[in-house]
Design a protein around this motif. Structure first.
Motif, PDB file in Angstrom:
ATOM      1  N   ASN A 155       0.939   0.505  19.247  1.00 14.43           N
ATOM      2  CA  ASN A 155      -0.454   1.026  19.449  1.00 14.43           C
ATOM      3  C   ASN A 155      -1.160   0.955  20.560  1.00 14.43           C
ATOM      4  O   ASN A 155      -1.695  -0.009  20.892  1.00 14.43           O
ATOM      5  CB  ASN A 155      -1.113   0.432  17.890  1.00 14.43           C
ATOM      6  CG  ASN A 155      -2.400   1.126  17.523  1.00 14.43           C
ATOM      7  OD1 ASN A 155      -3.280   1.800  18.420  1.00 14.43           O
ATOM      8  ND2 ASN A 155      -2.877   1.174  16.217  1.00 14.43           N
ATOM      9  N   ASN A 174      -1.462   7.993  14.413  1.00 12.39           N
ATOM     10  CA  ASN A 174      -2.042   9.221  13.650  1.00 12.39           C
ATOM     11  C   ASN A 174      -2.717   8.420  12.489  1.00 12.39           C
ATOM     12  O   ASN A 174      -2.551   7.123  12.335  1.00 12.39           O
ATOM     13  CB  ASN A 174      -0.922  10.204  13.118  1.00 12.39           C
ATOM     14  CG  ASN A 174      -0.096   9.272  12.144  1.00 12.39           C
ATOM     15  OD1 ASN A 174       0.143   7.975  12.195  1.00 12.39           O
ATOM     16  ND2 ASN A 174       0.801  10.284  11.147  1.00 12.39           N
ATOM     17  N   TYR A 175      -3.506   9.222  11.981  1.00  8.92           N
ATOM     18  CA  TYR A 175      -4.539   8.587  10.725  1.00  8.92           C
ATOM     19  C   TYR A 175      -4.440   9.659   9.647  1.00  8.92           C
ATOM     20  O   TYR A 175      -4.509  10.680   9.910  1.00  8.92           O
ATOM     21  CB  TYR A 175      -5.778   8.541  11.303  1.00  8.92           C
ATOM     22  CG  TYR A 175      -5.968   7.503  12.503  1.00  8.92           C
ATOM     23  CD1 TYR A 175      -6.218   6.288  12.048  1.00  8.92           C
ATOM     24  CD2 TYR A 175      -5.787   7.870  13.466  1.00  8.92           C
ATOM     25  CE1 TYR A 175      -6.349   5.154  12.943  1.00  8.92           C
ATOM     26  CE2 TYR A 175      -6.051   6.765  14.676  1.00  8.92           C
ATOM     27  CZ  TYR A 175      -6.339   5.442  14.382  1.00  8.92           C
ATOM     28  OH  TYR A 175      -6.336   4.406  15.530  1.00  8.92           O
ATOM     29  N   PRO A 176      -4.628   8.798   8.412  1.00 10.09           N
ATOM     30  CA  PRO A 176      -4.556   7.595   8.116  1.00 10.09           C
ATOM     31  C   PRO A 176      -3.015   7.043   8.187  1.00 10.09           C
ATOM     32  O   PRO A 176      -2.081   7.980   8.052  1.00 10.09           O
ATOM     33  CB  PRO A 176      -5.060   7.440   6.792  1.00 10.09           C
ATOM     34  CG  PRO A 176      -4.822   8.399   6.032  1.00 10.09           C
ATOM     35  CD  PRO A 176      -4.966   9.857   7.150  1.00 10.09           C
ATOM     36  N   LYS A 177      -2.585   5.979   8.168  1.00  2.00           N
ATOM     37  CA  LYS A 177      -1.229   5.333   8.644  1.00  2.00           C
ATOM     38  C   LYS A 177      -0.523   5.968   7.205  1.00  2.00           C
ATOM     39  O   LYS A 177      -0.896   5.545   5.968  1.00  2.00           O
ATOM     40  CB  LYS A 177      -1.342   3.874   8.474  1.00  2.00           C
ATOM     41  CG  LYS A 177       0.052   3.531   8.774  1.00  2.00           C
ATOM     42  CD  LYS A 177       0.166   1.961   9.240  1.00  2.00           C
ATOM     43  CE  LYS A 177       1.507   1.338   9.383  1.00  2.00           C
ATOM     44  NZ  LYS A 177       1.549  -0.068   9.663  1.00  2.00           N
ATOM     45  N   ARG A 228       0.305   8.952   6.237  1.00  2.00           N
ATOM     46  CA  ARG A 228       0.332  10.434   6.088  1.00  2.00           C
ATOM     47  C   ARG A 228       1.033  11.385   6.524  1.00  2.00           C
ATOM     48  O   ARG A 228       1.527  11.146   7.756  1.00  2.00           O
ATOM     49  CB  ARG A 228      -1.216  10.449   6.068  1.00  2.00           C
ATOM     50  CG  ARG A 228      -1.739  12.145   5.794  1.00  2.00           C
ATOM     51  CD  ARG A 228      -3.256  12.392   6.037  1.00  2.00           C
ATOM     52  NE  ARG A 228      -3.436  13.897   5.959  1.00  2.00           N
ATOM     53  CZ  ARG A 228      -3.588  14.763   6.778  1.00  2.00           C
ATOM     54  NH1 ARG A 228      -3.228  14.405   8.278  1.00  2.00           N
ATOM     55  NH2 ARG A 228      -3.714  15.861   6.732  1.00  2.00           N
ATOM     56  N   THR A 269       1.839  14.160   8.938  1.00  2.00           N
ATOM     57  CA  THR A 269       0.969  14.948   9.867  1.00  2.00           C
ATOM     58  C   THR A 269       1.899  15.741  10.734  1.00  2.00           C
ATOM     59  O   THR A 269       2.851  15.929  10.544  1.00  2.00           O
ATOM     60  CB  THR A 269       0.166  14.048  10.821  1.00  2.00           C
ATOM     61  OG1 THR A 269       1.065  13.150  11.565  1.00  2.00           O
ATOM     62  CG2 THR A 269      -0.762  13.092   9.934  1.00  2.00           C
TER      63      THR A 269
END
Length: 253
Positions: free
Chosen positions: A187, A224-227, A229, A231
């Motif tokens: 991260n 990416n957000y949220p973890k 999900r 995308t």
């Protein structure tokens, strides 16, 4: 009247082989041409009567012609030409050594091929105070007219070097950080970041080459957000570069 020969000559510079043969490249528009004129003296200038040299005097160009808007359209690579087109000498871009500037943060492009992405990355580097970019030979030519326009004049402030990236990294000091964005990286927002070293960005579809990937000693991931999900599969490389550079600068200021 501008001659057909001059129009034909300018158009040949859209091709890389012609740029290399003539050692020239094309830039257009008051902003891009004005910024480049601070660093490079143009060889040819074609402009409408309402364009004013940013230097406030003689341009030093071998050819300096006032043309009509219709004539500028015939010269231009743009859908909507803007007052001026300039032909500049091609700077030397082949790296002559394998040393990074000490205590500086530098960028490397490993096979980035889209001209718009390359131009935007140069502009991003300029914004974040990164003045040296090292490109693999598979990276798009930065003097392609599309790249030049996408930089919005940042080519005047960022030095570009083409080189073998694996060899470049191999010759760096052992303690020099080499950052790369990878799907199996750590991260970005949780890693220790340095105020110097090399940030490598990869090809739009394939990412970093195997040769460069194995030489990265700091593997980064933009989460990416949220973890968890679903995308988009990936980020555009120019956008990813902006995010990474912004985080580096936020940490070290």
């Amino acid at each position: 009247m501008i001659s057909k020969a001059k129009i034909k000559f300018v158009h040949t510079l859209e091709q890389k082989k012609a740029r290399i043969r003539e050692q020239l490249f094309v830039a257009e528009g008051p902003k891009v041409v004005g910024d480049l004129m601070v660093r490079f003296q143009p060889k040819m200038l074609f402009h409408t009567a309402d364009w004013h040299t940013p230097l406030g005097g003689a341009t030093g160009a071998e050819t300096d012609e006032t043309v009509s808007e219709e004539e500028l359209k015939k010269l231009s690579f743009l859908q909507h030409p803007q007052q001026v087109l300039a032909v500049f000498p091609l700077p030397h871009t082949e790296a002559t050594d394998t040393k990074l500037p000490s205590q500086q943060l530098c960028l490397a492009l490993d096979g980035v091929q889209d001209p718009g992405n390359v131009g935007t990355i140069i502009r991003v580097a300029d914004w974040f105070g990164i003045t040296q970019i090292y490109c693999s030979h598979e990276t798009a030519d930065v003097y392609n007219p599309k790249v030049v326009q996408a930089t919005m004049g940042s080519l005047a402030r960022v030095d570009i070097h083409y080189t073998d990236l694996a060899s470049l990294i191999d010759h760096l000091p052992n303690d020099c950080p080499v950052y790369g964005t990878l799907l199996d990286g750590n991260n970005l927002y949780q890693q220790k970041l340095s105020d110097h070293g090399l940030i490598v960005m990869g090809n739009e579809g394939k990412g970093l080459t195997a040769e460069v990937r194995q030489r990265v000693n700091n593997r980064l991931l933009i989460p990416n957000y949220p973890k968890g999900r679903d995308t988009a599969e990936s980020l555009n490389v120019a956008i990813a570069t902006a995010i990474v550079c912004a985080e580096f600068r936020r940490r070290i200021e």
